[in-house]
Design an enzyme around this catalytic site. Structure first.
Site, PDB file in Angstrom:
ATOM      1  N   HIS A 171      12.766   6.357   3.273  1.00 32.61           N
ATOM      2  CA  HIS A 171      11.763   7.416   3.030  1.00 32.61           C
ATOM      3  C   HIS A 171      12.314   8.417   2.002  1.00 32.61           C
ATOM      4  CE1 HIS A 171       9.001  10.669   3.820  1.00 32.61           C
ATOM      5  NE2 HIS A 171       8.518  10.160   4.948  1.00 32.61           N
ATOM      6  N   GLU A 279       8.479   5.691  -1.043  1.00 36.71           N
ATOM      7  CA  GLU A 279       9.172   5.064   0.086  1.00 36.71           C
ATOM      8  C   GLU A 279       9.091   3.550  -0.002  1.00 36.71           C
ATOM      9  OE1 GLU A 279       7.531   6.923   3.646  1.00 36.71           O
ATOM     10  OE2 GLU A 279       6.895   8.593   2.401  1.00 36.71           O
TER      11      GLU A 279
HETATM   12  C1  BG6 Z   1       5.120   9.722   5.288  1.00 38.94           C
HETATM   13  C2  BG6 Z   1       3.822   9.496   6.027  1.00 38.94           C
HETATM   14  O1  BG6 Z   1       5.816   8.510   5.210  1.00 38.94           O
HETATM   15  O2  BG6 Z   1       5.935  10.654   6.011  1.00 38.94           O
HETATM   16  C3  BG6 Z   1       3.109  10.830   6.215  1.00 38.94           C
HETATM   17  O3  BG6 Z   1       3.008   8.591   5.289  1.00 38.94           O
HETATM   18  C4  BG6 Z   1       4.040  11.826   6.933  1.00 38.94           C
HETATM   19  O4  BG6 Z   1       1.914  10.640   6.961  1.00 38.94           O
HETATM   20  C5  BG6 Z   1       5.344  11.927   6.149  1.00 38.94           C
HETATM   21  O5  BG6 Z   1       3.397  13.090   7.008  1.00 38.94           O
HETATM   22  C6  BG6 Z   1       6.372  12.864   6.804  1.00 38.94           C
HETATM   23  O6  BG6 Z   1       6.618  12.478   8.108  1.00 38.94           O
HETATM   24  P1  BG6 Z   1       7.595  13.294   9.029  1.00 38.94           P
HETATM   25  O7  BG6 Z   1       7.530  12.657  10.382  1.00 38.94           O
HETATM   26  O8  BG6 Z   1       8.965  13.185   8.421  1.00 38.94           O
HETATM   27  O9  BG6 Z   1       7.104  14.715   9.020  1.00 38.94           O
END
Ligand code: BG6
Length: 304
Positions: A171, A279
């Protein structure tokens, strides 16, 4: 804690190249400095929080409000998402994006490579805690190679007796000068799920420019661009960041924009202007079925 750092250094430090140190709130981190680049990795989540080629600028965005709390995900850098992407399909009380990003990993190996780059391997195995969230035996290895390029390989192995299904993502949060002055190439023509528009399927008809909240899962992206590369063109920092990947047919593009940024305690209100997430994923129907003994590697290489 000091004892843990001392033990890690005694076993795994590489002179002048790789050192263990107490990080924010005392969480153990690995500092890598070689002739080609520098990087920082927290054992919690096997989380890369910095990567900077020698003489260059930081490539990854870290939230200045990241909380660095034990058992909590860190905001920015490269969280490792596994064994599910997004909310759990059945039980919404289970942690979003799985558990790998909020558990401390163990160090498996460190290596100084002959081309001047440094390799760090971290490992996570199933425990009673992971079984309570996901009832499978597994071994995850994250191999991080820090050189002029940053390569991240996440290998999952099914060490149990039943087939399991796992999704995930690297991510990655990238630092940009001004998100309004970038475009992202490599996804032209691809279909995507628009997670902000009732999961409608749409097609990308041009380069991606970000002018509002974006949360999309692109399909069939193994061969993005002609050479399997996605790129961020940054007109303010005057640089391009390239992301090459394998073992992944889905790519997620995310920017929370103003309102969502304000709703996140660990994200500055205007932080959305300095970042974009691209990602490398195994999301939606790109999850992998692993039979006992089988492995799958999700990997990406980031370079300028
Ligand atoms: C992304 C998702 O990968 O991560 C989003 O597609 C999400 O929907 C974002 O808001 C952040 O996620 P988190 O759990 O780290 O706040």
């Amino acid at each position: 804690m000091e004892n843990q750092i001392e033990l890690l250094n005694a076993q795994f430090a590489l002179t002048d190249e790789l050192l263990f140190q107490p990080g924010e709130n005392g969480l153990p981190k690995v500092q890598i400095n070689n002739g080609l680049a520098s990087a920082e990795v927290y054992l919690q989540g096997a989380h890369i929080t910095a990567f900077q080629p020698r003489g260059g600028e930081p490539v990854l965005w870290m939230s200045p409000l990241a909380q660095f709390q034990r058992d909590k995900a860190i905001r920015g850098g490269v969280p490792v998402i596994w064994p599910w992407f997004g909310p759990h399909l059945i039980d919404k009380n289970k942690p979003q994006h799985g558990f790998a990003r909020s558990i401390e990993w163990r160090v498996k190996a460190t290596t100084a490579l002959s081309d001047g780059s440094t390799r760090l391997q971290l490992q996570l195995k199933d425990t009673p805690t992971t079984h309570a969230l996901w009832p499978h035996a597994f071994e995850l290895t994250l191999t991080i190679t820090v050189g002029t390029e940053l390569t991240i390989e996440l290998t999952s192995c099914n060490t149990g007796e039943q087939t399991f299904v796992a999704g995930g993502a690297l991510h990655s949060y990238f630092a940009v000068g001004d998100v309004k002055k970038i475009h992202i190439d490599g996804l032209l023509g691809h279909l995507y799920i628009d997670q902000l528009d009732g999961n409608r399927i749409k097609q990308q008809n041009d380069a991606i420019c970000i002018r509002e909240e974006v949360d999309r899962i692109y399909f069939d992206t193994e061969d993005t661009c002609s050479e399997g590369i996605c790129a961020i063109f940054d007109a303010q920092f005057l640089r391009q960041i390239y992301i090459k990947k394998s073992g992944s047919h889905t790519t997620v593009v995310w920017n929370p924009w103003e309102n969502k940024a304000k709703s996140m305690a660990d994200f500055p209100d205007d932080g959305y202007r300095q970042m974009v997430c691209i990602e490398t994923a195994n999301a939606v129907d790109d999850v992998r079925h692993l039979a006992p003994g089988e492995t799958h590697t999700l990997s990406q290489t980031i370079f300028l």
